[in-house]
Write an enzyme that holds these catalytic residues in place. Structure first.
Site, short mmCIF file in Angstrom:
data_model
loop_
_atom_site.label_atom_id
_atom_site.label_comp_id
_atom_site.label_asym_id
_atom_site.label_seq_id
_atom_site.Cartn_x
_atom_site.Cartn_y
_atom_site.Cartn_z
N HIS A 149 12.61 -8.09 2.87
CA HIS A 149 12.28 -8.89 1.62
C HIS A 149 13.85 -9.67 1.54
O HIS A 149 14.86 -9.28 2.04
CB HIS A 149 12.65 -7.94 0.32
CG HIS A 149 11.46 -6.86 0.33
ND1 HIS A 149 10.23 -7.25 -0.07
CD2 HIS A 149 11.27 -5.47 0.42
CE1 HIS A 149 9.42 -6.07 -0.04
NE2 HIS A 149 10.18 -5.39 0.28
N CYS A 164 12.56 -0.40 -2.49
CA CYS A 164 13.46 -0.80 -1.66
C CYS A 164 14.42 -1.80 -2.28
O CYS A 164 15.49 -1.78 -2.26
CB CYS A 164 12.85 -1.31 -0.39
SG CYS A 164 11.23 -2.08 -0.89
P1 NAD Z 1 2.09 4.64 3.25
O1 NAD Z 1 0.67 3.81 2.99
O2 NAD Z 1 2.63 4.11 4.60
O3 NAD Z 1 2.11 6.07 3.40
C1 NAD Z 1 1.56 6.81 2.53
C2 NAD Z 1 0.99 8.15 3.09
O4 NAD Z 1 0.46 8.82 2.06
C3 NAD Z 1 -0.05 7.90 3.92
O5 NAD Z 1 0.03 8.50 5.21
C4 NAD Z 1 -1.29 8.34 3.22
O6 NAD Z 1 -2.32 9.02 4.14
C5 NAD Z 1 -0.73 9.67 2.62
N1 NAD Z 1 -1.48 10.32 1.50
C6 NAD Z 1 -2.71 9.91 1.18
N2 NAD Z 1 -2.98 10.61 -0.17
C7 NAD Z 1 -1.99 11.33 -0.32
C8 NAD Z 1 -1.94 12.38 -1.34
N3 NAD Z 1 -3.01 12.71 -2.17
N4 NAD Z 1 -0.57 12.94 -1.44
C9 NAD Z 1 0.23 12.48 -0.47
N5 NAD Z 1 0.09 11.71 0.43
C10 NAD Z 1 -1.02 11.11 0.59
O7 NAD Z 1 3.11 4.21 2.19
P2 NAD Z 1 4.49 3.98 2.12
O8 NAD Z 1 4.90 2.67 2.28
O9 NAD Z 1 5.27 4.78 2.90
O10 NAD Z 1 4.97 4.12 0.37
C11 NAD Z 1 5.10 5.48 0.00
C12 NAD Z 1 5.90 5.19 -1.23
O11 NAD Z 1 7.04 4.46 -1.23
C13 NAD Z 1 5.05 4.40 -2.33
O12 NAD Z 1 5.47 4.62 -3.69
C14 NAD Z 1 5.97 3.10 -2.15
O13 NAD Z 1 6.01 2.02 -3.12
C15 NAD Z 1 7.56 3.49 -1.81
N6 NAD Z 1 8.23 2.59 -1.01
C16 NAD Z 1 7.72 1.79 0.15
C17 NAD Z 1 8.31 1.15 0.93
C18 NAD Z 1 7.80 0.27 1.92
O14 NAD Z 1 8.30 -0.90 2.24
N7 NAD Z 1 6.88 0.69 2.81
C19 NAD Z 1 9.86 0.97 0.47
C20 NAD Z 1 10.19 1.66 -0.47
C21 NAD Z 1 9.35 2.40 -1.36
#
Ligand code: NAD
Length: 338
Positions: free
Chosen positions: A214, A138
């Protein structure tokens, strides 16, 4: 139609799934869920097919979740996978995608070597045909949206970046400590931006206990000409950036998104805080707020379009902007904080 699935239905996955459903060239086959929580039932209610690991089918069904099949079946039937799994899990998932010969889009929590580091504004064309794309994080997406338009017009000598990171997302039960500020000198963000755009950059990141956004600052040192404040308005007027003159707190921006009735308060773009603009010598200082949960959604859509060569850059970015109503959101925010 390109058949797409979302593997991991958390903060990012649920937003990307909604956007895919609005796209005329993409069909969402379903989402992969790993825990039988409220999100699984909301997906059911919204008509999104839910797929779960084979060994978890009975548990999901016992909790009242309607299961449409196994994760393996979902991956097999998809042309393209959006991996929105927790940090570092995508690396393991990639082995499965590669065995099944599927294209995939990963998120910024993965190491840069998982795929081509993508930002629609900076390198859409270079993503074409790539099997594996990583939509950068992000904050990196925010910096890329700012730096690429500047680098096209001026020679940037150096960017010093200082990040105030939100400690958790609103839905998280994990996150930063309640009573401490944590920091990381020489944070990874500068390298991450450089995985997309060739710019000399250094960064430091502070993590604080709040969930709104952020807040990033950058001191951009130029060689030769530099932009004035008026130039900044002109340069960013058609970018995926809202230019706010009078915002003074992150709460105001979040509350405005709520009052505008935006789903999940998503604005999909960084807010450039024009009242922080300063200029001295060869340098310009700017701060911007990054809506961490939604800013990477447009890039995820453009990444799928790019890797399958479904539209050119301008068409794709415009179409994505339209389905997410981004131009309208930008106009409203700019009017409210004019
Ligand atoms: P999150 O924890 O909200 O969601 C992740 C999901 O993946 C959960 O629902 C979990 O149950 C599921 N999961 C568990 N095991 C898994 C598997 N083996 N394969 C696929 N899915 C599985 O996380 P998020 O915040 O959505 O982040 C996801 C990605 O996006 C990360 O790489 C993070 O760094 C990136 N990201 C997050 C944000 C943010 O602010 N939240 C912003 C930009 C990028």
């Amino acid at each position: 139609m390109t058949n797409v699935c979302v593997n991991g239905y958390g903060t990012i996955g649920k937003r990307v799934a909604d956007a895919i459903r609005k796209h005329s060239k993409l069909k969402l086959l379903g989402v992969a869920k790993y825990s039988p929580d409220q999100d699984a039932k909301i997906a059911n209610m919204n008509g999104i097919n839910v797929f779960v690991p084979k060994e978890s089918v009975a548990v999901f069904e016992s909790k009242g979740v309607e299961v449409n099949g196994t994760v393996d079946e979902l991956l097999e039937s998809s042309d393209n996978i959006v991996d929105a799994s927790p940090d570092d899990v995508g690396k393991k998932n990639k082995q499965v995608y590669s065995q099944k010969k599927k294209k995939a889009v990963f998120q910024g929590g993965e190491e840069a070597d998982i795929g081509f580091s993508f930002n629609a504004r900076c390198n859409f064309d270079d993503g074409k045909g790539k099997d594996y794309i990583r939509v950068v994080s992000c904050n990196t997406t925010g910096y890329c949206r700012m730096i690429c338009p500047l680098a096209e017009r001026y020679k940037i000598k150096h960017v010093f970046a200082s990040l105030i990171r939100r400690g958790a997302d609103p839905s998280d039960t994990k996150g930063s400590q309640l009573n401490s500020v944590e920091w990381k000198a020489k944070s990874h963000h500068a390298d991450d931006v450089r995985s997309v755009v060739d710019v000399p950059m250094s960064s430091v990141a502070f993590k604080i206990p709040h969930t709104h956004a952020h807040i990033n600052s950058m001191l951009v040192e130029f060689e030769g000409e530099k932009p004035s404040k008026d130039d900044i308005y002109e340069i960013f007027k058609n970018e995926r950036i809202a230019l706010l003159n009078n915002a003074t707190t992150s709460s105001q921006i979040v509350e405005t998104a709520r009052d505008l009735g935006l789903k999940r308060f998503d604005i999909f773009m960084p807010c450039l805080l024009m009242n922080t603009f300063m200029s001295n010598g060869n340098s310009v200082f700017l701060s911007f707020a990054v809506p961490q949960e939604s800013i990477v959604v447009p890039e995820n859509i453009d990444a799928i379009i790019s890797q399958n060569n479904l539209m050119n850059k301008e068409e794709s970015m415009k179409f994505t902007d339209d389905i997410l109503d981004m131009r309208n959101i930008k106009t409203q925010l700019e009017k409210i904080f004019s």
